[in-house]
Design an enzyme around this catalytic site. Sequence first.
Site, PDB file in Angstrom:
ATOM      1  N   ASP A  74      -9.681  -3.626  -5.666  1.00  0.00           N
ATOM      2  CA  ASP A  74      -9.060  -2.659  -4.674  1.00  0.00           C
ATOM      3  C   ASP A  74      -9.518  -1.317  -4.719  1.00  0.00           C
ATOM      4  OD1 ASP A  74      -7.464  -1.269  -2.766  1.00  0.00           O
ATOM      5  OD2 ASP A  74      -5.553  -2.200  -3.251  1.00  0.00           O
ATOM      6  N   SER A 127       0.825  -1.310  -0.085  1.00  0.00           N
ATOM      7  CA  SER A 127       0.181   0.014  -0.075  1.00  0.00           C
ATOM      8  C   SER A 127       0.828   1.148  -0.086  1.00  0.00           C
ATOM      9  CB  SER A 127      -0.960  -0.157   1.188  1.00  0.00           C
ATOM     10  OG  SER A 127      -1.957   1.041   0.982  1.00  0.00           O
ATOM     11  N   HIS A 129      -8.112  -4.546  -1.418  1.00  0.00           N
ATOM     12  CA  HIS A 129      -6.734  -4.107  -0.865  1.00  0.00           C
ATOM     13  C   HIS A 129      -6.008  -5.134  -0.017  1.00  0.00           C
ATOM     14  CE1 HIS A 129      -4.150  -1.047  -0.359  1.00  0.00           C
ATOM     15  NE2 HIS A 129      -4.177  -1.126   1.216  1.00  0.00           N
TER      16      HIS A 129
END
Length: 698
Positions: free
Chosen positions: A637, A551, A671
Amino acid sequence: MTTETPVPVAKRVPSERTHHGDTVVDEYAWLAAKDDPETIAHLTAENAHTEARTAHLAELRNTLFEETRRRTQETDLSVPTRKGDHWYYTRTVEGQQYGVHCRRAVRDGETDPPVSVDGAPLDGEEVLLDGNLLAEGHDFFSLGAFDVSPDGRWLAYSTDFSGDERFTLRVKDLTTGEVLADEVPGTFYGTAWSADASVLFYVTVDDAWRPHRVWRHRIGTPSTEDVVVHQEDDERFWVGVELTRSEKFVLIDIHSKITSEVLVIPAGNPTGEPASVAPRRQGVEYSVEHHGHRFLILHNDDAEDFALAYTSADAPGDWVPLIPHTPGTRLESVDAFADHLVVSLRTNGLTGLRVLPVGGGDGHDIDFPEPLYSVGLDSNPEYRTRQVRLRYASLVAPESVYDYDLVTRELTLRRRKPVLPGPDGREYDPADYEQHRDWALADDGTRVPISLVCRAGTPRDGSAPCVIYGYGSYEASMDPWFSVARLSLLDRGVVFAVAHVRGGGELGRRWYDQGKMLAKKNTFTDFVACARHLVKSGWTSADRLVARGASAGGLLMGAVANLAPDAFAGVVAQVPFVDPLTSILDPSLPLTVTEWEEWGNPLDDPEVYAYMKSYAPYENVAAVDYPAILAVTSLNDTRVLYHEPAKWIARLRAVAPQGDYLLKTEMGAGHGGPSGRYDSWREEAFVNAWILDRLGAA
């Protein structure tokens, strides 16, 4: 094994953008069209290429998966937590992907949580939700809300079957097992019950996936009759909702990155108008906890590392100091119980808990002996209690659950997560491993902490392979954690290191502030300094070092690959935020406007634009010798859109074609990657097999 590289579709016209007199050509912007068959074809071809390039690792992947599975007690049961007249817990069953959420009635004279034998169901168990049944027919499943009403009758729960974190909210009658017709699609995390359980509050998002509305739903009525309780129109702010532990107030938390406001509604009067505890002031953050006649206020008003105060719950006004600001001791949260307060804090890079008796007397910190560890409060729904539940772990100590007596200060171990014998049949022994705290020196003279774990006796002559992990954003701290899958690396001689770089929160608010906005590059140079330090101090060598992050940590990976490609043998970037400038320039994208107080606003500020462009990984790909790169992403995501790593890998191939770059896209996840525990273990085995191959430690 094929080495053919899929060629990105080239027939599309490159897009152009111009900001502050700067015109940028984006050759791969077309990959943002998620519904375009050409995009899906490209991602599918990339997956096929990655599978072909890693086919020689199939046996190792399976071995790593089986090692994780063998070391895990698959049929297991969490330590039951008491709420009202029931013990609540979650079971897992061997062969099943998801947890089974249960409760059992508290029996006469029962004070300690009941204990399961080998993870078997407790006698008298009531199954509330079985994730495996809910997930049937779906490749992905995630539970958002799981909220039992104060009277124990209703269960509010929400589900997501795609990974985009947009949930459908439902209500189950736990007395009959019936799921009511009440159904609300498109909800976000967070719910709160009224005192009489007749009303449920929930949150929805706007088109940019910003939680902006809190709704009131009356049980047994259609969602079309639901009422908006609060709508936040300032696009910098998001909202959340929760019920206080005392069950006296519903809190509506309104927060930007640097400013907050809390509204309260008496839980006994759910149709009442929300009242502000304190109006928002730019740059002032505060949170609220209810305690008797007062609201506890944790705040940073003239208190960089936060202070604790209180105000009247009947007529909130001036804040009366309770714990003054102490530079270097970051107060993170306060939990109120009838006779005690427990403050979660961090100092010297470690987490801690401080207990304060309400009726007077000295407070005290709960002590733990290890040099590196992570401790925090677990689920503690009971307001009137003298025991609190803690969760503890270190790099060598498996996750442990303790109950702490607030009066006698006795710490009782309820359960340490079992680690079953590995492939050699030996029992897990923490003494077989070492954990260390080291410090690197950044370019500006700042000392940057590094946490390390390795097999006992690992040589310090530069010969050991090493993985260095980093994040460094949003004041998120990478506190020591235990990982069963990591043992497969350690037992093959790999050193695992965590670089606690600026932008995280390990050393307080200043540590965070020095790694954001126009100081963001400190995050990247800190990480490189940590990597160089590991080599200089003999932990590893550059050709035996792999960097890993996810991320915002994936942004870190892309930045350091550009900044110091010679420092690493490989880079793993998972759901990586590698095209931040393009994303932050588009206010219509999820999270963009709320992120401007983290990164700056390049749309309006030429200095921010130039600064972000100077470090954004996608903007700075160059014709250099990059380390091997593995990028892992997910099609659904919402937080970091799949096309960022897809574009990045395409540009790397075009600009530095001599490199080894792989892209793996989960086509039905979000995600967090695959949702089932076995699927997650296989994903981790895939990444670790690639790492071991790069390190020559397979």
